[in-house]
Design an enzyme around this catalytic site. Sequence first.
Site, mmCIF file in Angstrom:
data_model
loop_
_atom_site.group_PDB
_atom_site.id
_atom_site.type_symbol
_atom_site.label_atom_id
_atom_site.label_comp_id
_atom_site.label_asym_id
_atom_site.label_seq_id
_atom_site.Cartn_x
_atom_site.Cartn_y
_atom_site.Cartn_z
ATOM 1 N N GLY A 235 3.569 2.551 10.761
ATOM 2 C CA GLY A 235 3.315 1.734 11.953
ATOM 3 C C GLY A 235 3.121 0.265 11.659
ATOM 4 O O GLY A 235 3.752 -0.589 12.269
ATOM 5 N N ALA A 236 2.239 -0.026 10.706
ATOM 6 C CA ALA A 236 1.911 -1.409 10.419
ATOM 7 C C ALA A 236 1.066 -1.466 9.161
ATOM 8 O O ALA A 236 0.652 -0.421 8.648
ATOM 9 C CB ALA A 236 1.131 -2.026 11.578
ATOM 10 N N MET A 237 0.811 -2.673 8.687
ATOM 11 C CA MET A 237 0.056 -2.822 7.442
ATOM 12 C C MET A 237 -0.860 -4.028 7.518
ATOM 13 O O MET A 237 -0.440 -5.121 7.893
ATOM 14 C CB MET A 237 1.057 -2.948 6.277
ATOM 15 N N GLU A 238 -2.103 -3.795 7.080
ATOM 16 C CA GLU A 238 -3.182 -4.761 7.281
ATOM 17 C C GLU A 238 -3.296 -5.830 6.200
ATOM 18 O O GLU A 238 -4.394 -6.335 5.957
ATOM 19 C CB GLU A 238 -4.502 -3.993 7.372
ATOM 20 N N HIS B 262 -6.182 -1.801 15.365
ATOM 21 C CA HIS B 262 -6.440 -1.072 14.114
ATOM 22 C C HIS B 262 -6.239 -1.992 12.905
ATOM 23 O O HIS B 262 -7.118 -2.115 12.048
ATOM 24 C CB HIS B 262 -5.500 0.135 14.038
ATOM 25 N N GLU B 263 -5.103 -2.656 12.844
ATOM 26 C CA GLU B 263 -4.827 -3.506 11.672
ATOM 27 C C GLU B 263 -5.801 -4.677 11.627
ATOM 28 O O GLU B 263 -6.274 -5.068 10.568
ATOM 29 C CB GLU B 263 -3.381 -4.012 11.672
ATOM 30 N N GLU C 141 0.855 -1.186 0.000
ATOM 31 C CA GLU C 141 0.000 0.000 0.000
ATOM 32 C C GLU C 141 0.895 1.242 0.000
ATOM 33 O O GLU C 141 1.827 1.306 0.786
ATOM 34 C CB GLU C 141 -0.910 0.035 1.230
ATOM 35 N N GLU D 115 -9.656 4.280 6.493
ATOM 36 C CA GLU D 115 -8.784 4.756 7.573
ATOM 37 C C GLU D 115 -9.545 5.521 8.658
ATOM 38 O O GLU D 115 -9.361 5.256 9.842
ATOM 39 C CB GLU D 115 -7.630 5.589 7.011
ATOM 40 N N HIS E 48 -9.132 -3.654 10.276
ATOM 41 C CA HIS E 48 -9.132 -3.452 8.823
ATOM 42 C C HIS E 48 -9.614 -4.699 8.083
ATOM 43 O O HIS E 48 -10.030 -4.601 6.926
ATOM 44 C CB HIS E 48 -7.713 -3.137 8.327
HETATM 45 N N1 B3K Z 1 -2.880 1.097 5.687
HETATM 46 C C1 B3K Z 1 -1.565 1.251 6.244
HETATM 47 C C2 B3K Z 1 -0.872 2.494 5.819
HETATM 48 C C3 B3K Z 1 -0.211 2.406 4.501
HETATM 49 C C4 B3K Z 1 0.598 3.647 4.244
HETATM 50 C C5 B3K Z 1 1.149 3.675 2.863
HETATM 51 N N2 B3K Z 1 2.019 4.814 2.659
HETATM 52 C C6 B3K Z 1 -1.574 1.185 7.721
HETATM 53 C C7 B3K Z 1 -2.856 1.530 8.363
HETATM 54 O O1 B3K Z 1 -3.379 2.607 8.269
HETATM 55 O O2 B3K Z 1 -3.404 0.673 8.985
HETATM 56 ZN ZN ZN Z 2 -5.310 1.948 8.809
#
Ligand code: B3K
Ligand code: ZN
Length: 876
Positions: free
Chosen positions: A268-271, A304-305, A128, A327, A308
Amino acid sequence: MSKSPAAHATIYLKDYKEPDFLIKTVDLTVELGEADTIVTSRLDLARNNAAAKKLSLNGEYLELVSVAMDGRTLEAAEYEVDGKHLTLNIPAKTDGFHLDIKTRIKPQENTALEGLYKSSGNFCTQCEAQGFRRITYYLDRPDVMAVFTTTIIGDATRYPVMLSNGNLTAEKILSDGRKSVTWHDPHPKPAYLFALVAGDLAMVEDSFTTRSGRDIKLRIFVEKGNEDKCGHAMTSLKKSMKWDEEKYGREYDLDIFMIVAVSDFNMGAMENKGLNVFNSKYVLASPETATDADFDGIESVIAHEYFHNWTGNRITCRDWFQLTLKEGLTVFRDQQFSADMNSAAVQRIGDVQRLRAAQFPEDAGPLAHPIQPQSYVEINNFYTATVYEKGAEVIRMIHTLLGEEKFRKGMDLYFERHDGQAVTTEEFVSALEGGSGVDLTQFRRWYVTPGTPEITVNEKFDEKTGTYKLTLQQSNAKAGADFKPLHIPLRMGLLDENGKAIAFTEGPFKGKNSGVFDLTKKRETFTFAGLKSPPRASLFRGFSAPIKINQQMDDRDLAFFFAKDEDLFNRWDAGQRLANNIILKQIEKQDETAALPEAFMEAFADILADKDLDRAFTAAALTLPGEQDIAQKMPVVDVDAIHKVREGARRQIGLRFEEEWRRLYDECSCAAAPANQPESSSRKLKNTALTYLIATGKEDYVGLADRQYRASDNMTDSVAALSGLKDITHPVREALFADYYDKWQKDALVIDKWFMLQAMAVRASTIADVKALMDHPAFTLRNPNRMRSLIGAFASGNPVYFHERSGEGYRILSGVIAALNKTNPQIAARLVAPLGQWRRYDAERQGLMTAELEKILKLPDLSDHVYEMANKSLHN
Ligand code: B3K
Ligand code: ZN
């Protein structure tokens, strides 16, 4: 290898078109190598536009090895490749067809940390928003959703763990000794949710039984040696899974849920579906190495993740202009979750502090945009506090207007109607309307209106009739002349002169102490009858809308609400407004030693003495607004005066209540935490007391911090001791910082704090210290956490020295931006915003700041990312 041309082209929401072709399935084979990696993909495509003659696939930083259509390898003349696309002619009658595409990539050279890259010897991905196009040619847009099957092949000793989305379907050793594993994800998804991880990782396993009785394997993968730091993340995950079932009726949908912690990560992290990739900062924790704030951060990011999975993955965004769809909604859900797990009032205060600190300045400056932006150059620049935090406030307002029950009905309809789809915010709002029966026509304006609305309050009381008239007027400096009023939920209550709630005597909230009113016009009057004396109105309780309020209140009025309001948020907020007013007045007097008004001191004393309050709330209530918060209220920001006056106030408060601070310090250190309060609340109050004691300037309290540090068995107390001493020049300070480094040098996350505390120190040597730290052997710009802990903390958390008169602070920052522009443009662009605030400062500083922005704009090979931020910062 083709290179991307830097075009800086703008993309507009109004130009959105459905894709000409869709991808039904994708079979990926990724052969991991030490020099390069070969990616083979088979795409099963279907026509979606009868008139389309060409198929244009996205691809960047790729070397095309071969492409075949329906089994026939194409000649070079049959396709076009540039730095951004692979374009093929598709005969008019071709409806369904497949492509076999082979590309070569170099993850080892990937410093941008987008696409496939290496971190501490392990392969991992970040797709992402548009990272997948750095792995293979693809229709890299969220409205193209495909079923992915992924085979990973690599050295079995180097990469014993090989992970991708979905369920594991095959695992074998090939004849050449390499390992091959295959994962299949049955849920169609956009490419941005793809993930791949390979390495020699340790695993911590647990399980969760869903409410329908399915057993889900939960696995957290970390670098070896960190297994004992996963407990809190695992507990947080299980709590999140349960909460989403109970609160939203959402169950997890695969048989396995995996989290991988990596040390080099842009955010921070990615879902990613079934395979979340995390910055190790949001996974690893033990009381010895992580602060209470870190523990809270982990709980909320894990949640949060996980959330998602439904709000983002099962229902995703049609295009990136809809980013707040997933988001804003998911931040709202994680805030609700954290409020349920912890003290709701303290959580809300934290949410609003973050919004005011990061989003309000954004919304007031050159980078202002609505939560649904209408255009962008680089989408990664739009993962902003506005899209996230203000986006969450917008969802919260819908929740407030609908009420819990109708909101749930709306959400149920949203899930039912759009499961498996890529949708727009409009479709979200329609579903919420449909499910609740509440009209949100005017409310929709929040999605397209930039700027923070200001509400001006006028109050009138008619003694004869006992009628109180409350007039509210909306304005918005950013929204322009044709500003259309927003639909704003006003949660309010009335108090009598003793602070007792007055129940409403008529209307929908008759008999209640608090109600939500709809503010829909530019100017609107609410009338309350049946009152004996003029009431005091507690407005926007719980911060029921992301607005600024203009209300004539003197110190005594604010002290009254600080002492009496039954709404804890407004109580805290009244204290902050009171402190802000007083500090601003001291600044005007240019006298940091002028005695603080008695009304303020008494209000403070009352809170200090109130034993019924949650200690974390008391700590928040007794903490003065931050320097940046005060800055927002000055027409021209004077960083030095703010610091001097705020410190002067802290010193007076420290001295005036010295005995109480000592008592609180001891009480919170020794006595067991009060029932229903976590130990962290006591630590928070104890450390607030410590900072006020140190602020007295008495040598004794340097000793107290020293003893706290040396006796501490937890990172919260250790960091609080260091933080309390960071601004002074004293042998104890130097000794403790040296000891900390010695003790923790092998733990990157702990050392990040060491850099950060020094970056935020306010003392004569700060600039020289920061420069020396940039040359420290443990410093590197390549690791985003380390870079942020020094440079990010300095530029955003040290106003006095970032804005130091010589301009050296600005030059440090622009030098780093120039270096990162080449290696990691996404991170570089994030550093531009502090310079973009130049209009808020005096002419001399304006000149110095704009000079750096101009320098940045002249950089060779300027990335789209940095270009967009610097250009808007300078010219908008
Ligand atoms: N969806 C990702 C963020 C991606 C950022 C890309 N530059 C994390 C989050 O909001 O949960
Ligand atoms: Zn998010």
